[in-house]
Design a protein around this motif. Structure first.
Motif, PDB file in Angstrom:
ATOM      1  N   LYS A  22      24.878  57.994  28.398  1.00  0.00           N
ATOM      2  CA  LYS A  22      24.157  56.791  27.946  1.00  0.00           C
ATOM      3  C   LYS A  22      22.747  56.780  28.503  1.00  0.00           C
ATOM      4  O   LYS A  22      21.821  56.298  27.866  1.00  0.00           O
ATOM      5  CB  LYS A  22      24.929  55.519  28.297  1.00  0.00           C
ATOM      6  N   ARG A  27      17.121  56.804  26.826  1.00  0.00           N
ATOM      7  CA  ARG A  27      15.749  57.309  26.954  1.00  0.00           C
ATOM      8  C   ARG A  27      15.294  57.950  25.645  1.00  0.00           C
ATOM      9  O   ARG A  27      14.175  57.715  25.179  1.00  0.00           O
ATOM     10  CB  ARG A  27      15.674  58.344  28.083  1.00  0.00           C
ATOM     11  N   THR A  71      20.058  49.497  31.897  1.00  0.00           N
ATOM     12  CA  THR A  71      18.962  50.367  31.438  1.00  0.00           C
ATOM     13  C   THR A  71      18.336  49.782  30.176  1.00  0.00           C
ATOM     14  O   THR A  71      17.110  49.742  30.057  1.00  0.00           O
ATOM     15  CB  THR A  71      19.446  51.807  31.124  1.00  0.00           C
ATOM     16  N   PHE A  75      14.489  49.002  29.944  1.00  0.00           N
ATOM     17  CA  PHE A  75      13.688  49.846  29.042  1.00  0.00           C
ATOM     18  C   PHE A  75      13.105  49.003  27.890  1.00  0.00           C
ATOM     19  O   PHE A  75      11.947  49.161  27.511  1.00  0.00           O
ATOM     20  CB  PHE A  75      14.527  50.990  28.442  1.00  0.00           C
ATOM     21  N   SER A 145      15.586  52.424  40.150  1.00  0.00           N
ATOM     22  CA  SER A 145      14.724  53.401  39.464  1.00  0.00           C
ATOM     23  C   SER A 145      14.515  53.016  38.005  1.00  0.00           C
ATOM     24  O   SER A 145      13.620  53.539  37.339  1.00  0.00           O
ATOM     25  CB  SER A 145      15.361  54.787  39.533  1.00  0.00           C
ATOM     26  N   SER A 172      17.778  56.524  43.527  1.00  0.00           N
ATOM     27  CA  SER A 172      18.124  57.100  42.221  1.00  0.00           C
ATOM     28  C   SER A 172      17.034  58.027  41.683  1.00  0.00           C
ATOM     29  O   SER A 172      16.764  58.059  40.484  1.00  0.00           O
ATOM     30  CB  SER A 172      18.417  55.979  41.209  1.00  0.00           C
ATOM     31  N   LYS A 324      24.564  45.880  40.615  1.00  0.00           N
ATOM     32  CA  LYS A 324      24.972  46.553  39.374  1.00  0.00           C
ATOM     33  C   LYS A 324      25.882  45.615  38.561  1.00  0.00           C
ATOM     34  O   LYS A 324      25.724  44.412  38.641  1.00  0.00           O
ATOM     35  CB  LYS A 324      25.575  47.904  39.701  1.00  0.00           C
TER      36      LYS A 324
HETATM   37  O1  LIG Z   1      18.158  55.191  34.670  1.00  0.00           O
HETATM   38  C1  LIG Z   1      19.373  55.227  34.469  1.00  0.00           C
HETATM   39  O2  LIG Z   1      19.856  55.679  33.402  1.00  0.00           O
HETATM   40  C2  LIG Z   1      20.276  54.716  35.517  1.00  0.00           C
HETATM   41  C3  LIG Z   1      19.825  54.539  36.810  1.00  0.00           C
HETATM   42  C4  LIG Z   1      20.683  54.079  37.922  1.00  0.00           C
HETATM   43  O3  LIG Z   1      20.321  52.744  38.240  1.00  0.00           O
HETATM   44  P1  LIG Z   1      19.404  52.355  39.526  1.00  0.00           P
HETATM   45  O4  LIG Z   1      18.123  53.061  39.424  1.00  0.00           O
HETATM   46  O5  LIG Z   1      19.262  50.876  39.389  1.00  0.00           O
HETATM   47  O6  LIG Z   1      20.174  52.762  40.744  1.00  0.00           O
HETATM   48  C5  LIG Z   1      22.161  54.131  37.543  1.00  0.00           C
HETATM   49  O7  LIG Z   1      22.917  53.394  38.471  1.00  0.00           O
HETATM   50  C6  LIG Z   1      22.402  53.596  36.142  1.00  0.00           C
HETATM   51  O8  LIG Z   1      23.757  53.623  35.792  1.00  0.00           O
HETATM   52  C7  LIG Z   1      21.667  54.435  35.128  1.00  0.00           C
END
Ligand SMILES: O=C(O)C1=C[C@@H](OP(=O)(O)O)[C@@H](O)[C@H](O)C1
Ligand SMILES: C=C(OP(=O)(O)O)C(=O)O
Length: 416
Positions: A22, A27, A71, A75, A145, A172, A324
């Motif tokens: 995903k 992205r 995300t 995004f 991230s 991350s 989360k």
């Molecule tokens: O950029 C991404 O696809 C993700 C970044 C991570 O989040 P964080 O950057 O908030 O840790 C991860 O936990 C999430 O499931 C997916």
């Protein structure tokens, strides 16, 4: 409310087509939209978190419901700020409590027009998009991230491009690198200038054919199944994974090598895809120390596996788990206690199991609207017969056919 009773097979020899990633799907879709369409990426995930982006980009409704997809929320907030149109973006109750202020402040300092509809710092947001100028920005890198990836992806369409200076310990990081690599594939000039500075040139994306990798995070539950099953001859074949993956979670191979699971790659075909075969391998580990800063989504799988294998642990780098799908540190402590394990947490980012046990109540496992709670606890049925789980359907967030795949591997799953 649905619940399942789950029982494990005696033997396992299964071939599993994992879902597409995903993270990569989302992205690829944002970049596809920023490059004004053309060839739709192939092998897009059919999970909830990707379907919400597809619907938002396709229909561009006044009110975009992004549901529980972190995300997608982050995004789309950057995307909507930098493209024309006026929208409200909202999500589930939990989404309305997942912080977004860092991203909103960053976008506002680039000139974006965003307002909070309910509580400051949290969705829902009202966004009126416009051409943003870009330039230099300082942003905390120690919370999520996703804010950084969201900003990076709009970088190439900003008049002056973008320079991001990240402060704090970057969490991350592999997800930021994933963003940069996918951007580069689509013609962007975007790279690290130093340990904490990333530069994106103002250079439009080029639309190209793209194949999304299958999901290494989703593979982790099959690693856990292999670690916990009692069948020494067990074999699990996982298809569609890339060996040189963009996904930091491919580190699952190394983690589980310590927990008794061997990974063998068989190259298949032309797409750099591989069939990965998991088997059991001897291991000797009494206690395990690991820092999950680079791979937070693997934490639940590894925590549950270690408890059930009787391996004490000291896990750090877990601060982001609190923001989360649920507070995953609390959820793990509560649900593992039902299975007879007493965990301790420290400093908001550390989870410890010293081997403390209590009597297992075997009350149904709750899933907290968190796909990873459901998937990380399902394999405990190798230890606990007739494992009960509430709201198992939450898996659709990233792995909609998870339960069908377990049935295919001869798990017995009864709906109550
Ligand atoms: O950029 C991404 O696809 C993700 C970044 C991570 O989040 P964080 O950057 O908030 O840790 C991860 O936990 C999430 O499931 C997916
Ligand atoms: C944290 C996750 O997703 P998100 O933040 O995108 O909702 C996840 O899939 O584990």
């Amino acid at each position: 409310m649905k619940s399942y009773t789950i029982n494990a097979p005696l033997q396992i020899d299964a071939t599993i087509e994992l879902p597409a990633s995903k993270s990569i799907s989302n992205r690829a879709l944002i970049i596809y939209a920023l490059s004004h369409g053309g060839i739709l990426p192939k092998n897009l995930s059919d999970c909830d978190d990707t379907e919400v982006i597809i619907a938002a980009l396709k229909n561009s409704p006044d009110i975009i419901d992004i549901k529980a997809a972190g995300t997608a929320m982050r995004f789309m907030t950057a995307f909507l700020s930098s493209t024309l149109g006026s929208h409200t973006i909202t999500g589930t109750e939990r989404m309305q409590h997942r912080p977004i202020k860092i991203l909103v402040d960053a976008l506002k300092s680039l000139g974006a027009n965003i307002s909070y509809i309910k509580e400051d710092g949290f969705p829902p947001l009202h966004i009126t998009g416009k051409q943003l100028t870009g330039g230099h920005l300082q942003i905390p890198g120690n919370i999520s991230s996703q804010y950084i990836s969201a900003l990076l992806m709009i970088g190439p369409i900003l008049k002056q491009g973008l320079e991001l200076e990240l402060s704090g310990e970057i969490v991350s990081r592999p997800y930021i690198n994933m963003t940069l690599k996918i951007m580069a594939y689509f013609g962007a000039e975007a790279q690290w200038e130093s340990e904490n500075i990333i530069k994106v040139s103002p250079k439009p994306y080029i639309n190209k054919a793209y194949l999304v990798e299958n999901d290494w995070s989703g593979s982790s539950y099959w690693y856990e199944i292999m670690a916990l099953c009692k069948d020494d001859q067990a074999k699990i074949h996982l298809t569609g994974l890339f060996r040189n993956s963009l996904q930091g979670d491919s580190v699952i191979q190394d983690i589980f090598a310590k927990l008794g699971v061997r990974t063998v790659f068989e190259e298949s075909g032309t797409d750099a895809t591989t069939t990965v075969t998991l088997t059991k391998t001897p291991y000797h580990l009494e206690s395990f120390t690991y820092d999950f800063t680079k791979c937070p989504d693997l934490a639940q799988t590894v925590v549950v596996t270690c408890c059930e294998l009787g391996i004490k642990f000291h896990f750090t780098g877990l601060a982001s788990l609190k923001i989360k799908e649920t507070d995953r540190i609390e959820a793990l402590k509560i649900e593992l206690r039902k299975l007879g394990f007493i965990l301790h947490d420290e400093h908001d980012d550390t989870l410890i199991w010293n081997g403390d046990r209590c009597e297992a109540s075997m009350a149904p496992i709750d899933t907290y609207e968190d796909h990873r709670m459901a998937m990380a606890f399902a394999p405990t049925c190798f230890v606990h017969k007739d494992l009960l789980m509430n709201n198992p359907q939450v898996v659709s967030k990233s792995y909609p056919h998870f339960w069908d795949d377990l049935r295919q591997a001869n798990f017995l799953i009864k709906q109550n």
